[in-house]
Design an enzyme around this catalytic site. Structure first.
Site, PDB file in Angstrom:
ATOM      1  N   GLU A 100       0.816  -1.220   0.000  1.00  0.00           N
ATOM      2  CA  GLU A 100       0.000   0.000   0.000  1.00  0.00           C
ATOM      3  C   GLU A 100       0.849   1.270   0.000  1.00  0.00           C
ATOM      4  O   GLU A 100       0.310   2.368   0.074  1.00  0.00           O
ATOM      5  CB  GLU A 100      -0.957  -0.015   1.199  1.00  0.00           C
ATOM      6  CG  GLU A 100      -2.022  -1.096   1.062  1.00  0.00           C
ATOM      7  CD  GLU A 100      -2.896  -1.246   2.291  1.00  0.00           C
ATOM      8  OE1 GLU A 100      -2.505  -0.748   3.365  1.00  0.00           O
ATOM      9  OE2 GLU A 100      -3.970  -1.858   2.176  1.00  0.00           O
ATOM     10  N   LYS A 125       5.878  -1.821   1.659  1.00  0.00           N
ATOM     11  CA  LYS A 125       5.247  -2.051   2.961  1.00  0.00           C
ATOM     12  C   LYS A 125       5.203  -3.540   3.295  1.00  0.00           C
ATOM     13  O   LYS A 125       5.454  -3.958   4.417  1.00  0.00           O
ATOM     14  CB  LYS A 125       3.826  -1.480   2.931  1.00  0.00           C
ATOM     15  CG  LYS A 125       3.054  -1.663   4.213  1.00  0.00           C
ATOM     16  CD  LYS A 125       1.633  -1.121   4.090  1.00  0.00           C
ATOM     17  CE  LYS A 125       0.861  -1.280   5.384  1.00  0.00           C
ATOM     18  NZ  LYS A 125      -0.554  -0.962   5.239  1.00  0.00           N
TER      19      LYS A 125
HETATM   20  C1  BGC Z   1      -2.452  -4.237   5.130  1.00  0.00           C
HETATM   21  C2  BGC Z   1      -3.539  -4.971   4.391  1.00  0.00           C
HETATM   22  C3  BGC Z   1      -4.412  -5.683   5.394  1.00  0.00           C
HETATM   23  C4  BGC Z   1      -4.926  -4.735   6.476  1.00  0.00           C
HETATM   24  C5  BGC Z   1      -5.673  -5.448   7.573  1.00  0.00           C
HETATM   25  C6  BGC Z   1      -3.075  -3.298   6.154  1.00  0.00           C
HETATM   26  O1  BGC Z   1      -2.078  -2.644   6.875  1.00  0.00           O
HETATM   27  O2  BGC Z   1      -1.667  -3.476   4.232  1.00  0.00           O
HETATM   28  O3  BGC Z   1      -2.975  -5.907   3.497  1.00  0.00           O
HETATM   29  O4  BGC Z   1      -5.488  -6.270   4.729  1.00  0.00           O
HETATM   30  O5  BGC Z   1      -3.841  -4.069   7.067  1.00  0.00           O
HETATM   31  O6  BGC Z   1      -4.854  -6.373   8.229  1.00  0.00           O
END
Ligand code: BGC
Length: 765
Positions: free
Chosen positions: A487, A599
């Site tokens: 992300e 990330k």
């Molecule tokens: C992650 C996602 C994940 C979400 C809930 C985020 O920080 O990047 O991949 O689905 O957290 O755990």
């Protein structure tokens, strides 16, 4: 990092009270039973830093979306698991002075989470501002043997005084969510009743009218004799309780046993709730605290029998893996196919308590291997039941066909409201398809494909078909404007993982169609009819598979995370000033987005899922390129790196990554455990041991293992259930012992060789 907990194989222990650590501990010491759960708040009043949290699975509130800049397509609400009636409360005062350890001198404070038997224990000595000293010892649990029941045994002993002790057990439904978007309260009172030694409270949520009935009964003993003083009733808005005054003497123990039953309109008719709660409560009350606790410990013994991992030679790693397994089992039991696994489980409010791709990408394997296969099946059926909503979601975004599952959901509707995730993190659809493959490959339950699987696969494939576009320039299909699992990049073109998982979904869907055509002709024809499946569609999917574009750097022989990734300034994490980490807390978002830092596993996530489609050297080259650029600021990341490192023979790296995932919450690695624990990533810790160090896979219907043992461990063992057998895999420095604890015979593969193990026997390799 914050390491204040004591190492122990079966317990999480906090010695000495620290107000600063209290919210972290409230998350870590949480208890739950899949049906309800709560943070480790104190029973007695506490005015210090605390996030009060008591949750009933599936009871949520659609809180009106709050965003700075509204974008068409955003969901109207964010579904929040609700902080509901506080049923643990028992207030104490001594000669009018309230017991509140925030205003006392506290010594000998110990908080323990007993994971073997499933209860929370706390003891301390408090000196009140008046100088009066009391000793407290309290145990509580939520029963996994009888899911509606919670029980508390609270013992209080005056040390240096005699006087009047006022005890007030209560149920408080006047509760708020800290993350309420508009600072609203979500509960309304429906009914309250208080009598001596018992009370009931029914509250309902605004908007969706979920009703929750909590009923309590309690008794008090003084010096082992039942107290029958007058119990006065108190009633306030959404609040019922009792007040009992007792004359107490030095060193005389007073014990309050409080039993609570919580039932909801998710399971029963509203008008039945009170009667049902009382009936369950009556049974629990008659059994008594010790018998209920015994039941609890036996039920946990059964869970551990199927899921324990034993590590010899490393208490820290042992404690961590048990903590992760314990929390996973506390969060989801699979009994109710309407429920799922929220990233924080019952340990906090963040993430809304809803379902993310985490379930399919990370959690499924844990439940597949440690519980009855119907439990993992239920996780898949959850998505099957939400298929219509996923189709609506796609229409809402302007697609004419197919299904886009939500990024975050409670009932199938999208709740997430950041465009770069809601609209762009479409790779989640791929993980939902992949989970079907993983389930069928592991369990061998091919009936799932015709019954439920194909419907989901076809609709996801239709979505991908419409979401790709043909680039004349490239002469290939491309997927533009996405966010991959990483992300820290948004609105990128041709995220390798997304393109790959999209094409893979099409491949798998066609494979399943062919299978059903060959093996379940009648069912196949019914499905063709039901789904309106056309030959042309399959031809189009084949064309997309053949002509999908994958960004690649031929010189280095690596897949590129997305178009243009190499234009970024290439810096490695080890070259960063450690004070800049975690980046998401230290850098502006702009700086994060422009950097090359990743990330969480992205290309590597794809290579993990689809490892059998790539040769060893390709995986190695990509691992060597991406691992040094990954900051693992999602808790979901290190496990994938651990498993790949193990596969590549990078044992030290695998171990480093294991430690990072295993003690993430216990050591507050990412400085955010006060929000609650990272429940879904706990499944990643389990994966790290079983798929990483154990090298467990299922190939051609056979369980295969390629184990190694981290250097500082003497041995480790894990349990897996596989197609009717329960196996214990014990890996020592010089041998592997596999015990077949079931009656069924099994043939499995260890380091490339086949071994057949009769029922109730073992092989040493
Ligand atoms: C992650 C996602 C994940 C979400 C809930 C985020 O920080 O990047 O991949 O689905 O957290 O755990």
């Amino acid at each position: 990092m914050n390491q204040y907990l004591k190492m122990d194989e079966w317990n999480i222990i906090e010695e000495g009270f620290s107000e600063d650590n209290n919210e972290i501990s409230e998350g870590i010491f949480s208890i739950g039973n899949g049906y309800m759960g709560q943070r480790a708040n104190f029973e007695e009043k506490y005015s210090g830093k605390s996030l009060q949290g008591s949750y009933m699975a599936g009871i949520y509130y659609p809180d009106k979306t709050r965003v700075g800049w509204w974008k068409n397509g955003y969901p109207e609400y964010f579904a929040k698991v609700l902080n509901s009636t506080n049923w643990i409360g028992i207030d104490f005062s001594i000669d009018g002075e309230v017991l509140d350890i925030a205003s006392c001198e506290v010594r000998d404070f110990v908080r323990t989470l007993n994971m073997k038997e499933g209860y929370l224990h706390r003891s301390f000595i408090a000196k009140l501002p008046s100088g009066k000293e009391i000793k407290v010892d309290t145990k509580r649990f939520v029963s996994i043997a009888q899911k509606e029941i919670g029980a508390i045994r609270y013992s209080i002993t005056p040390i240096n005084f005699h006087g009047t002790l006022t005890i007030s057990p209560y149920l408080d439904g006047d509760i708020k969510n800290r993350d309420s978007n508009y600072d609203e309260k979500f509960w309304e009172e429906v009914l309250k009743k208080s009598e001596a030694w018992q009370a009931s409270l029914v509250v309902k949520t605004k908007k969706l009218d979920f009703h929750v009935c909590s009923s309590m009964r309690y008794h008090i003993t003084q010096d082992n004799k039942k107290v029958d003083s007058k119990a006065e009733c108190i009633e306030k808005d959404k609040f019922v309780g009792n007040i009992v005054n007792i004359n107490v003497k030095e060193n005389e123990e007073i014990v309050v046993c409080k039993y609570v039953s919580n039932v909801t309109s998710r399971d029963y008719k509203v008008e039945e709730l009170e009667a049902i709660a009382k009936e369950a409560l009556q049974k629990a009350y008659e059994k008594g605290f010790e018998a209920l606790l015994k039941e609890q410990s036996l039920a946990w013994k059964e869970k551990w029998k199927e899921s324990d991992i034993v590590i010899d030679g490393d208490v820290s790693a042992q404690q961590a893996i048990r903590f992760n397994i314990f929390q996973l089992n506390q969060t989801y039991t699979g009994e109710d196919d309407r429920l799922n696994i929220g990233p924080k489980g019952f340990t906090g409010e963040k993430y809304g308590g809803s379902t993310y791709w985490d379930t399919e990408a990370y959690c499924l394997s844990f439940y597949l291997s440690t519980a009855d296969p119907k439990i993992a099946r239920n996780l898949l059926i959850y998505r099957y039941k939400q298929l219509e909503k996923a189709k609506e979601n796609a229409r809402k975004l302007g697609f004419t066909k197919g299904a886009l599952y939500p990024m975050v959901t409670m009932n199938g509707e999208e709740c997430h409201n950041e465009w770069e995730i809601t609209f762009e993190e479409i790779h989640r659809n791929g993980a939902i398809a992949y989970a079907i493959y993983k389930y069928v490959n592991y369990s061998g339950d091919k009936s799932y494909l015709g019954e439920y699987g194909l419907d989901v696969l076809v609709e996801i494939s239709r979505f991908w078909e419409e979401r790709v576009n043909f680039s004349k320039d490239k002469g290939k299909y491309v997927i533009l404007g996405v966010t991959g699992p990483n992300e820290y990049e948004n609105n990128v073109n041709n995220n390798w993982y997304t393109n790959r998982i999209a094409a893979w979904t099409l491949e798998y869907t066609i494979e399943v169609i062919d299978y059903l055509k060959r093996k379940e002709g009648k069912k196949y024809l019914e499905l063709v009819e039901k789904l309106g499946l056309k030959e042309d569609e399959v031809i189009k999917w084949q064309d997309i598979i053949k002509n999908m574009y994958y960004p690649t750097d031929a010189k280095m022989g690596v897949f590129l995370q997305q178009d243009g990734y190499l234009d970024k300034e290439q810096i490695l994490v080890k070259e960063l000033n450690p004070e800049h980490l975690p980046l998401n807390q230290k850098w502006s978002w702009d700086r994060v987005l422009r950097s090359c830092f990743i990330k969480q596993a992205d290309v590597l996530q794809g290579l993990y899922f689809l490892e059998d489609k790539y040769d060893f050297h390709t995986i190695r080259r990509n691992f060597e390129f991406y691992e040094p650029r990954t900051v693992h600021e999602s808790s979901l990341s290190p496990c994938v790196h651990c498993i790949l490192a193990a596969k590549l023979g990078e044992q030290e790296k695998a171990y480093e990554m294991y430690l990072r995932t295993a003690r993430l919450d216990l050591d507050n690695y990412n400085n955010d455990t006060e929000d609650g624990c990272h429940i879904t990533s706990m499944a990643g810790t389990w994966l790290s041991i079983v798929e990483g160090f154990g090298g467990m896979r299922v190939r051609n219907g056979r369980l295969t293992l390629n184990p190694f043992i981290p250097e500082n461990w003497r041995s480790f063992s894990f349990k897996v259930m596989f197609r009717g057998t329960l196996l214990k895999v014990n890996i020592k420095k010089d041998k592997v012992i596999i015990t077949n604890e079931s009656k069924e015979i099994i043939t499995l593969v260890v380091d490339g060789d086949n071994y057949t193990i009769e029922g109730e026997s073992e092989v040493t390799i």
